[in-house]
Design a protein around this motif. Structure first.
Motif, PDB file in Angstrom:
ATOM      1  N   THR A  89       6.179   9.371  -7.735  1.00 24.49           N
ATOM      2  CA  THR A  89       7.451   8.646  -7.701  1.00 24.49           C
ATOM      3  C   THR A  89       7.632   7.835  -8.982  1.00 24.49           C
ATOM      4  N   GLN A  90       8.834   7.874  -9.543  1.00 28.00           N
ATOM      5  CA  GLN A  90       9.161   7.149 -10.763  1.00 28.00           C
ATOM      6  C   GLN A  90       9.943   5.877 -10.422  1.00 28.00           C
ATOM      7  N   LEU A  91       9.292   4.731 -10.570  1.00 26.45           N
ATOM      8  CA  LEU A  91       9.965   3.459 -10.309  1.00 26.45           C
ATOM      9  C   LEU A  91      10.890   3.109 -11.468  1.00 26.45           C
ATOM     10  N   THR A 106       0.829  -1.213   0.000  1.00 26.14           N
ATOM     11  CA  THR A 106       0.000   0.000   0.000  1.00 26.14           C
ATOM     12  C   THR A 106       0.857   1.254   0.000  1.00 26.14           C
ATOM     13  N   ALA A 107       2.012   1.205   0.666  1.00 28.16           N
ATOM     14  CA  ALA A 107       2.917   2.360   0.654  1.00 28.16           C
ATOM     15  C   ALA A 107       3.452   2.607  -0.751  1.00 28.16           C
ATOM     16  N   LEU A 108       3.785   1.535  -1.465  1.00 27.01           N
ATOM     17  CA  LEU A 108       4.296   1.689  -2.828  1.00 27.01           C
ATOM     18  C   LEU A 108       3.223   2.289  -3.741  1.00 27.01           C
ATOM     19  N   LYS A 109       1.978   1.867  -3.573  1.00 27.12           N
ATOM     20  CA  LYS A 109       0.885   2.442  -4.357  1.00 27.12           C
ATOM     21  C   LYS A 109       0.770   3.943  -4.112  1.00 27.12           C
ATOM     22  N   ARG A 110       0.877   4.352  -2.855  1.00 29.58           N
ATOM     23  CA  ARG A 110       0.783   5.775  -2.522  1.00 29.58           C
ATOM     24  C   ARG A 110       1.924   6.557  -3.143  1.00 29.58           C
ATOM     25  N   LEU A 111       3.118   6.008  -3.085  1.00 27.81           N
ATOM     26  CA  LEU A 111       4.284   6.701  -3.638  1.00 27.81           C
ATOM     27  C   LEU A 111       4.144   6.907  -5.136  1.00 27.81           C
ATOM     28  N   VAL A 112       3.763   5.859  -5.842  1.00 26.83           N
ATOM     29  CA  VAL A 112       3.617   5.960  -7.301  1.00 26.83           C
ATOM     30  C   VAL A 112       2.496   6.933  -7.657  1.00 26.83           C
TER      31      VAL A 112
END
Length: 362
Positions: free
Chosen positions: A295-297, A285-291
């Protein structure tokens, strides 16, 4: 049963009880210890793992053994936790052994090294493959006992102000990266900087550093690193499955009753499992929020990974030539890694790859 036999049994039982009660009381003394963490309270999972450990110890001893936990900086700075334990400033600490490679690079192997083991493999090596026995032998030289007490799982590769497309893009890059991984990246042009967690954000914000790695989406978001760097790389090949340790002063450990030693071991085992499970729950869920926030993965290219693997193997050879402890442990870990991946490629990797592709196909 005859009444006479019953009475005899009762008398014997009372006698045993009379003898056993003082013995039990003596084996469960009231003890209060202090434990310093290398992490701030704001990082509630990595810091919280030590709190889980202390709570378990208290509950298993009916509060007779209490461990008071202190955040980084409250007793000693984050990167002095092991020293504070060894010199008995505090009885225990919760930290990553790779912070102490300045004392001996062998410390790193029991936490994580570049292109080492993932979390499950690390636990397998430590608990079933002889890793903990090697750790016990090594840590005692520094006056401590180490109990595995947490694993974050594979970490991210960090936050960068610019894209890293080739190995040349790493040249001259000032990056916050701890321990022996910094020595590897130095071989490919990076200028490593070792900073405690609380110093990462301001250093990246001010431009004192160009990149920084910490843990993963959940903790990185808490530090706010997405606000000061755009590109988020993966994987953190230097931390495939980093173990945290609960270190105990060796002399203090030896004074404990065997029951209390067993309780510390079991509390650490519980905390070890808790941390990995907690991060596996929080990171998606944190990664979803960052993107969603911009945020550019980015994946590290195969050229970058190949260059860093080559640099890693070169460094292991250089250190092993002059450090018998390091050679003994790194050889054992790498042999275990080879067998683990022989199995992993058959079942684990095949299953995970299929499921990931199925998910992306909907």
């Amino acid at each position: 049963m005859k009444r006479r036999d019953f009475l005899k049994g009762s008398a014997a039982g009372a006698a045993v009880s009379a003898v056993a009660s003082p013995a039990i009381a003596q084996s469960a003394p009231e003890i209060k210890w202090r434990m310093t963490s290398s992490f701030p309270k704001s990082l509630d999972t990595i810091y919280g793992t030590a709190a889980v450990f202390a709570k378990q110890v208290a509950e298993m001893t009916d509060n007779k053994f209490q461990i008071q936990l202190f955040a980084a900086g409250e007793v000693v700075p984050a990167l002095q936790a092991l020293d504070a334990t060894a010199n008995n400033t505090v009885e225990m600490s919760h930290t990553a052994s790779y912070y102490y490679v300045g004392k001996d690079p062998t410390f790193a192997i029991f936490a994580s090294v570049p292109f080492g083991l993932n979390a499950r493999q690390q636990n397998s090596w430590l608990f079933q493959g002889g890793g903990n026995e090697l750790a016990d032998e090594f840590f005692k030289k520094f006056g401590v006992v180490g109990l595995p007490c947490g694993n974050t799982g594979t970490q991210m590769g960090g936050w960068f102000r610019k894209e890293i497309k080739t190995v040349a893009d790493l040249s001259g890059l000032k990056m916050r990266i701890g321990g022996i991984a910094g020595q590897v990246l130095q071989k490919v042009g990076v200028i490593p900087q070792q900073l405690a967690g609380g110093d990462v954000y301001p250093s990246l914000e001010k431009g004192t550093i160009d990149a920084a790695e910490w843990v993963g989406p959940y903790d990185d978001e808490k530090l706010g690193l997405q606000k000061v760097a755009k590109y988020y790389y993966y994987p953190g090949f230097w931390e495939g499955g980093p173990t945290l340790h609960a270190f105990c002063n060796l002399e203090k450990w030896n004074t404990l009753p065997k029951t209390y030693q067993a309780i510390l071991v079991n509390a650490a085992n519980t905390a070890n499992t808790w941390m990995t499970a907690r991060y596996d729950m929080q990171n998606p869920t944190a990664l979803k929020r960052l993107v969603a926030g911009g945020t550019q993965l980015r994946p590290f290219s195969h050229d970058v990974l190949d260059a860093c693997l080559k640099a890693t193997n070169e460094l292991w050879g250089e250190i092993s030539a002059n450090n018998a402890d390091f050679k003994k442990v790194i050889d054992a870990m790498q042999a275990y890694r080879s067998d683990e991946y022989l199995w992993w490629q058959v079942a684990e990797y095949t299953y995970d790859t299929f499921m990931i592709r199925s998910r992306t196909r909907g």
